[in-house]
Design a protein around this motif. Sequence first.
Motif, PDB file in Angstrom:
ATOM      1  N   GLU A 167      23.453  -4.675  -7.241  1.00 39.80           N
ATOM      2  CA  GLU A 167      22.414  -5.649  -7.693  1.00 39.80           C
ATOM      3  C   GLU A 167      21.231  -5.032  -7.327  1.00 39.80           C
ATOM      4  OE1 GLU A 167      20.749  -9.645  -6.077  1.00 39.80           O
ATOM      5  OE2 GLU A 167      22.655  -9.522  -6.051  1.00 39.80           O
ATOM      6  N   ILE A 168      21.075  -4.280  -6.209  1.00 42.62           N
ATOM      7  CA  ILE A 168      19.853  -3.719  -5.509  1.00 42.62           C
ATOM      8  C   ILE A 168      19.542  -2.421  -6.648  1.00 42.62           C
ATOM      9  CG2 ILE A 168      18.676  -2.282  -3.794  1.00 42.62           C
ATOM     10  CD1 ILE A 168      20.425  -4.304  -1.863  1.00 42.62           C
ATOM     11  N   GLU A 169      20.521  -1.741  -7.089  1.00 45.17           N
ATOM     12  CA  GLU A 169      20.218  -0.484  -7.775  1.00 45.17           C
ATOM     13  C   GLU A 169      19.786  -1.028  -9.351  1.00 45.17           C
ATOM     14  OE1 GLU A 169      19.214   2.824  -7.606  1.00 45.17           O
ATOM     15  OE2 GLU A 169      20.836   2.765  -6.382  1.00 45.17           O
ATOM     16  N   ILE A 379      11.493  -4.524   5.374  1.00 43.00           N
ATOM     17  CA  ILE A 379      11.681  -4.791   4.009  1.00 43.00           C
ATOM     18  C   ILE A 379      10.262  -5.944   3.758  1.00 43.00           C
ATOM     19  CG2 ILE A 379      12.449  -6.350   2.403  1.00 43.00           C
ATOM     20  CD1 ILE A 379      15.206  -5.457   3.693  1.00 43.00           C
ATOM     21  N   LYS A 380       9.854  -6.567   4.453  1.00 48.64           N
ATOM     22  CA  LYS A 380       8.628  -7.412   4.430  1.00 48.64           C
ATOM     23  C   LYS A 380       7.406  -6.763   4.378  1.00 48.64           C
ATOM     24  CE  LYS A 380       6.311 -11.321   6.108  1.00 48.64           C
ATOM     25  NZ  LYS A 380       6.200 -12.550   7.135  1.00 48.64           N
ATOM     26  N   GLN A 381       7.390  -5.463   5.358  1.00 51.33           N
ATOM     27  CA  GLN A 381       6.150  -4.750   5.428  1.00 51.33           C
ATOM     28  C   GLN A 381       5.829  -3.816   4.398  1.00 51.33           C
ATOM     29  OE1 GLN A 381       5.892  -3.110   9.405  1.00 51.33           O
ATOM     30  NE2 GLN A 381       5.343  -5.195  10.394  1.00 51.33           N
ATOM     31  N   THR A 382       7.218  -3.403   3.816  1.00 51.12           N
ATOM     32  CA  THR A 382       7.344  -2.248   3.079  1.00 51.12           C
ATOM     33  C   THR A 382       6.887  -2.827   1.497  1.00 51.12           C
ATOM     34  OG1 THR A 382       8.999  -0.839   4.270  1.00 51.12           O
ATOM     35  CG2 THR A 382       8.733  -0.532   1.579  1.00 51.12           C
ATOM     36  N   GLN A 383       7.121  -4.122   1.471  1.00 54.81           N
ATOM     37  CA  GLN A 383       6.975  -4.949   0.200  1.00 54.81           C
ATOM     38  C   GLN A 383       5.430  -5.119   0.164  1.00 54.81           C
ATOM     39  OE1 GLN A 383       9.206  -5.794  -2.629  1.00 54.81           O
ATOM     40  NE2 GLN A 383       7.313  -5.767  -3.398  1.00 54.81           N
ATOM     41  N   GLN A 384       4.943  -5.612   1.154  1.00 55.29           N
ATOM     42  CA  GLN A 384       3.426  -5.761   1.082  1.00 55.29           C
ATOM     43  C   GLN A 384       2.822  -4.346   1.013  1.00 55.29           C
ATOM     44  OE1 GLN A 384       2.890  -7.243   5.208  1.00 55.29           O
ATOM     45  NE2 GLN A 384       3.448  -9.324   4.555  1.00 55.29           N
ATOM     46  N   SER A 385       3.118  -3.297   1.546  1.00 56.22           N
ATOM     47  CA  SER A 385       2.311  -1.919   1.164  1.00 56.22           C
ATOM     48  C   SER A 385       2.641  -1.633  -0.174  1.00 56.22           C
ATOM     49  CB  SER A 385       2.990  -1.079   2.244  1.00 56.22           C
ATOM     50  OG  SER A 385       2.757  -1.391   3.686  1.00 56.22           O
ATOM     51  N   LEU A 386       3.871  -1.841  -0.577  1.00 58.04           N
ATOM     52  CA  LEU A 386       4.143  -1.479  -2.128  1.00 58.04           C
ATOM     53  C   LEU A 386       3.284  -2.162  -3.126  1.00 58.04           C
ATOM     54  CD1 LEU A 386       5.683   0.126  -4.270  1.00 58.04           C
ATOM     55  CD2 LEU A 386       7.555  -1.575  -4.038  1.00 58.04           C
ATOM     56  N   ASP A 387       2.902  -3.391  -2.775  1.00 62.99           N
ATOM     57  CA  ASP A 387       2.056  -4.226  -3.600  1.00 62.99           C
ATOM     58  C   ASP A 387       0.486  -3.391  -3.709  1.00 62.99           C
ATOM     59  OD1 ASP A 387       4.245  -5.673  -4.149  1.00 62.99           O
ATOM     60  OD2 ASP A 387       3.707  -7.283  -2.711  1.00 62.99           O
ATOM     61  N   LEU A 388       0.285  -3.306  -2.522  1.00 59.61           N
ATOM     62  CA  LEU A 388      -1.057  -2.824  -2.268  1.00 59.61           C
ATOM     63  C   LEU A 388      -1.342  -1.510  -2.944  1.00 59.61           C
ATOM     64  CD1 LEU A 388      -1.845  -3.647   1.414  1.00 59.61           C
ATOM     65  CD2 LEU A 388      -2.847  -4.793  -0.603  1.00 59.61           C
ATOM     66  N   LEU A 389      -0.406  -0.782  -2.873  1.00 64.79           N
ATOM     67  CA  LEU A 389      -0.438   0.690  -3.642  1.00 64.79           C
ATOM     68  C   LEU A 389      -0.262   0.587  -5.180  1.00 64.79           C
ATOM     69  CD1 LEU A 389       1.979   2.791  -1.270  1.00 64.79           C
ATOM     70  CD2 LEU A 389      -0.437   2.933  -1.718  1.00 64.79           C
ATOM     71  N   TYR A 390       0.622  -0.412  -5.469  1.00 68.74           N
ATOM     72  CA  TYR A 390       0.724  -0.602  -6.923  1.00 68.74           C
ATOM     73  C   TYR A 390      -0.593  -1.184  -7.472  1.00 68.74           C
ATOM     74  CZ  TYR A 390       2.753  -2.544 -11.322  1.00 68.74           C
ATOM     75  OH  TYR A 390       2.835  -2.645 -12.814  1.00 68.74           O
ATOM     76  N   THR A 391      -1.219  -2.163  -6.726  1.00 72.28           N
ATOM     77  CA  THR A 391      -2.418  -2.529  -7.516  1.00 72.28           C
ATOM     78  C   THR A 391      -3.370  -1.201  -7.504  1.00 72.28           C
ATOM     79  OG1 THR A 391      -1.779  -4.566  -6.333  1.00 72.28           O
ATOM     80  CG2 THR A 391      -4.123  -4.270  -6.928  1.00 72.28           C
ATOM     81  N   LEU A 410      11.647   1.085   0.227  1.00 72.74           N
ATOM     82  CA  LEU A 410      12.176  -0.347   0.141  1.00 72.74           C
ATOM     83  C   LEU A 410      13.687  -0.443  -0.259  1.00 72.74           C
ATOM     84  CD1 LEU A 410      11.503  -3.316   0.105  1.00 72.74           C
ATOM     85  CD2 LEU A 410      10.882  -3.002  -2.318  1.00 72.74           C
ATOM     86  N   LEU A 411      14.066   0.340  -1.216  1.00 68.49           N
ATOM     87  CA  LEU A 411      15.224   0.502  -1.513  1.00 68.49           C
ATOM     88  C   LEU A 411      16.450   0.846  -0.560  1.00 68.49           C
ATOM     89  CD1 LEU A 411      17.339   0.633  -4.270  1.00 68.49           C
ATOM     90  CD2 LEU A 411      16.991   2.868  -4.436  1.00 68.49           C
TER      91      LEU A 411
END
Length: 441
Positions: A167-169, A379-391, A410-411
């Motif tokens: 599911e994750i993959e 996971i929470k902090q990585t997702q936040q960082s990923l959102d910022l980098l994506y933006t 994150l994976l």
Amino acid sequence: MKSSYKKIENDRNRLNARFNSAKNSSFNPIRNWTITVLLVIFTGFHSFGQRLDDYLKLAAENNPGLKGSYKEFEAALQKAAQIRSLPDPTLSFGYFISPVETRVGPQRARLSLNQMFPWFGTLKYYGTGSEAMAEAKFQAFTDAKNKLYFKVISAFYPLYELNKFIEIEEQNIEILKNYKTLATSQFSNGNGAMVDVLRVDIMLKDAETNLGILEKQRSPLVTRFNNLLNREEEEPVEVANELEEVMVQENYRRDSLLENNPTLQEFDFKIMASQANEMTAASQGKPKIGVGLDYVIIGKREDMMVDDNGKNALMPMVSMSLPIFSGKYQAAKKEAKLMQEAYQYQKEEFENELLSSYEQLDFQVSKQQDLIRLYEAQIKQTQQSLDLLYTAYSNSGKSFEDVLQMQQQLLKYQKLKVSAETALKINIAEIDYITAKTLDQ
């Protein structure tokens, strides 16, 4: 010696009630399931969900190894029933080729019946020893059942882990496809580089290959699980999407570690059987009493008439064995004492192994709980960082490599969390196994 006899008597009385009701039973895993539930010790079901409960019951009903273990117990019960019986009486017949003349006529034939009786208490000690060994077999069956449940649980949760990895993959592949679309768009608009498209393309191929490998891993895991349940290898296995959260305290069930473990109880019953064997050997060193009856067929005298002419003779007899060769009985007593010591040492060794295993498992449970909390935060902090980098990349077309690296981070944390949850469940199940957790605990 009197105290030893009294202990054996108490042990015998304690076992009799159980064995009188059990020795005529037969094991039908479907018809007698309710009885089996009452007899055996269950690994706690309530932590694993209803579907796993069903699989555990199915394993108990179908597993050939468990059936074989129960049949050994039933065979031991039958041996306990045999051992209490008296030896067979002897019946002999003799014919006088040359008749022996007596006052009332010649002896023609003789018929003899004789029954030997062991010394007082011998059969009782025989019975106590064999019943204790049968109870030891039952404890071995109980441990085999508990071990089977642990094996089923250990084979079930890797299937959950595999499903979550897939599911994750799959989610990762969808995200990477979106990243590729964005990178292509940025390159077309002149805000990005072609290398960004190539980078995400490489990662997509890796992810798709990993997904294919994970899919291939399902078959051996399902086969292993179904073999424990003794059913078709391709039978589908239902696995929950999410695990029920279970957090246990330090020293979980430590006070139950040495109380109900069936292997420890098996050693106790083997010691009891050896004590009974010692008493049996002592009784065998005493005389055996025989009671018999001779019937002599006598012919009539033709040369004269006498009282009771040709009357058959009946002669009661009492006999006694003389156990003058006592060396074998002394050796049997010594053997029984040595076996008691051997079982006691083996029990102590197993207790030490249990304590060592528990300490390691308790550490693993604490470790996995700490890791789960860590991975959730990561996971929470990585997702936040990923959102910022994506933006930022969407606006500027720069630092796309950072986006991909954060996605892979994150994976990694998502998979590590799933692995820690799976390991925690299996570790708790193993503690439940070595502490013989019951259904209602």
